[in-house]
Motif scaffolding. Structure first.
Motif, PDB file in Angstrom:
ATOM      1  N   VAL A   6       0.864  -1.186   0.000  1.00  0.00           N
ATOM      2  CA  VAL A   6       0.000   0.000   0.000  1.00  0.00           C
ATOM      3  C   VAL A   6       0.894   1.228   0.000  1.00  0.00           C
ATOM      4  O   VAL A   6       1.722   1.414   0.890  1.00  0.00           O
ATOM      5  CB  VAL A   6      -0.923   0.010   1.234  1.00  0.00           C
ATOM      6  N   THR A   7       0.731   2.072  -1.007  1.00  0.00           N
ATOM      7  CA  THR A   7       1.535   3.281  -1.119  1.00  0.00           C
ATOM      8  C   THR A   7       0.623   4.500  -1.252  1.00  0.00           C
ATOM      9  O   THR A   7      -0.315   4.479  -2.049  1.00  0.00           O
ATOM     10  CB  THR A   7       2.525   3.192  -2.306  1.00  0.00           C
ATOM     11  N   ALA A   8       0.902   5.535  -0.464  1.00  0.00           N
ATOM     12  CA  ALA A   8       0.018   6.703  -0.401  1.00  0.00           C
ATOM     13  C   ALA A   8       0.633   7.949  -1.025  1.00  0.00           C
ATOM     14  O   ALA A   8       0.257   9.073  -0.681  1.00  0.00           O
ATOM     15  CB  ALA A   8      -0.370   6.987   1.050  1.00  0.00           C
ATOM     16  N   GLY A   9       1.582   7.769  -1.927  1.00  0.00           N
ATOM     17  CA  GLY A   9       2.156   8.922  -2.610  1.00  0.00           C
ATOM     18  C   GLY A   9       1.126   9.644  -3.451  1.00  0.00           C
ATOM     19  O   GLY A   9       0.239   9.023  -4.040  1.00  0.00           O
ATOM     20  N   LEU A  10       1.250  10.961  -3.529  1.00  0.00           N
ATOM     21  CA  LEU A  10       0.250  11.761  -4.242  1.00  0.00           C
ATOM     22  C   LEU A  10       0.707  12.193  -5.623  1.00  0.00           C
ATOM     23  O   LEU A  10      -0.120  12.596  -6.441  1.00  0.00           O
ATOM     24  CB  LEU A  10      -0.118  12.996  -3.414  1.00  0.00           C
ATOM     25  N   THR A  11       1.987  12.146  -5.886  1.00  0.00           N
ATOM     26  CA  THR A  11       2.501  12.594  -7.182  1.00  0.00           C
ATOM     27  C   THR A  11       2.885  11.387  -8.025  1.00  0.00           C
ATOM     28  O   THR A  11       2.961  10.262  -7.550  1.00  0.00           O
ATOM     29  CB  THR A  11       3.725  13.504  -7.008  1.00  0.00           C
ATOM     30  N   GLN A  12       3.144  11.648  -9.292  1.00  0.00           N
ATOM     31  CA  GLN A  12       3.578  10.586 -10.191  1.00  0.00           C
ATOM     32  C   GLN A  12       4.633  11.147 -11.148  1.00  0.00           C
ATOM     33  O   GLN A  12       4.311  12.024 -11.959  1.00  0.00           O
ATOM     34  CB  GLN A  12       2.383  10.052 -10.983  1.00  0.00           C
ATOM     35  N   PRO A  13       5.885  10.708 -11.040  1.00  0.00           N
ATOM     36  CA  PRO A  13       6.396   9.657 -10.138  1.00  0.00           C
ATOM     37  C   PRO A  13       6.443  10.134  -8.691  1.00  0.00           C
ATOM     38  O   PRO A  13       6.368  11.329  -8.417  1.00  0.00           O
ATOM     39  CB  PRO A  13       7.796   9.383 -10.677  1.00  0.00           C
ATOM     40  N   LEU A  18       8.488   4.772  -5.097  1.00  0.00           N
ATOM     41  CA  LEU A  18       9.835   4.252  -5.336  1.00  0.00           C
ATOM     42  C   LEU A  18      10.319   3.458  -4.134  1.00  0.00           C
ATOM     43  O   LEU A  18      10.880   2.358  -4.282  1.00  0.00           O
ATOM     44  CB  LEU A  18      10.803   5.400  -5.636  1.00  0.00           C
ATOM     45  N   LEU A  19      10.095   3.980  -2.931  1.00  0.00           N
ATOM     46  CA  LEU A  19      10.497   3.257  -1.724  1.00  0.00           C
ATOM     47  C   LEU A  19       9.704   1.962  -1.591  1.00  0.00           C
ATOM     48  O   LEU A  19      10.259   0.911  -1.240  1.00  0.00           O
ATOM     49  CB  LEU A  19      10.292   4.142  -0.492  1.00  0.00           C
ATOM     50  N   ILE A  58      -1.034  -1.325  -4.345  1.00  0.00           N
ATOM     51  CA  ILE A  58      -2.267  -0.547  -4.260  1.00  0.00           C
ATOM     52  C   ILE A  58      -1.895   0.921  -4.139  1.00  0.00           C
ATOM     53  O   ILE A  58      -1.355   1.369  -3.123  1.00  0.00           O
ATOM     54  CB  ILE A  58      -3.113  -0.998  -3.054  1.00  0.00           C
ATOM     55  N   GLU A  59      -2.162   1.684  -5.202  1.00  0.00           N
ATOM     56  CA  GLU A  59      -1.903   3.121  -5.223  1.00  0.00           C
ATOM     57  C   GLU A  59      -3.135   3.840  -4.665  1.00  0.00           C
ATOM     58  O   GLU A  59      -4.181   3.909  -5.320  1.00  0.00           O
ATOM     59  CB  GLU A  59      -1.624   3.577  -6.652  1.00  0.00           C
TER      60      GLU A  59
END
Length: 224
Positions: A6-13, A18-19, A58-59
């Motif tokens: 589960v990753t909660a990053g808001l930007t792409q990339p 990456l982490l 899961i983005e």
């Protein structure tokens, strides 16, 4: 074996994604080494690697509206239901969030709010976070670790924080580099996964299986 990320990053990339990818790759490599199977390349979204570990990423940025609607209606739609099932049915979980205002992001917390509070009981979890400065690294200990302890997950001892300067690859004499922290956390999660039967689930009414404390400690010891 199933691994949910589960990753909660808001930007792409996103440095958060990456982490998450580096952690998933490290864990699948170690589970493959333990079983004597060759490792595959990062597959990203849910196919099975050559190591035999099915990785589902899961983005949460793609599910932001679905999560908000769930709070209003009380019911998840199809996409959110699939994401919840992927986390619930996984043998292990990697959870990565950006740090905002000294804590996990609202999107990250909202996703775990829609899970049943028994969904992660006994599940091995690796927690990680990204941020602009190393000063926020303790958010892993005062925010993320208590959250997953409340959900009764088994959180590995090493939490991984990546500040902006960590991506350069250098580190001082007093701290481990990002690669070392990723490797140590991956070893710990892989050790717990090896002691967890793939696909094991506890149905309501079944007797709870308690893993002896000595066995849990043995799973976290580095292999000599």
């Amino acid at each position: 074996m199933k691994l949910a990320v589960v990753t909660a990053g808001l930007t792409q990339p996103s440095s958060t994604r990456l982490l998450a990818d580096r952690l998933a790759e490290a864990v699948t490599h170690r589970t493959a080494t333990a079983t004597g199977t060759p490792t595959g390349t990062e597959n990203g979204t849910g196919t099975e690697t050559e190591s035999g570990t099915e990785v589902r990423v899961i983005e949460l940025r793609d599910l932001a509206v679905d999560i908000a609607n769930n709070f209003v209606t009380g019911f998840p739609n199809g996409r959110l239901r699939e994401a919840i099932a992927a986390v619930t049915e996984a043998d292990g979980l990697i959870a990565v969030t950006p740090i905002f205002s000294g804590s996990y992001s609202g999107l990250f917390k909202s996703f775990f709010d829609v899970l049943d509070n028994t969904a992660l009981t006994g599940k091995p979890v690796l927690i990680a976070a990204t941020g602009g400065t190393a000063r926020h690294s303790l958010a892993l200990e005062h925010a993320l670790r208590p959250l997953f302890a409340y959900l009764r997950a088994v959180v590995v001892p090493t939490a991984v924080y990546a500040a902006s300067e960590d991506w350069g690859g250098g580190h001082d004499a007093f701290t481990d580099g990002l690669g070392e922290r990723i490797g140590r956390a991956a070893d710990e999660l892989a050790g717990l996964l090896q002691h967890r039967a793939p696909g094991a689930r506890r149905d309501e009414g079944d007797e709870e299986q308690v893993v002896p404390f000595e066995q849990q400690l043995a799973a976290l010891r580095p292999v000599e």
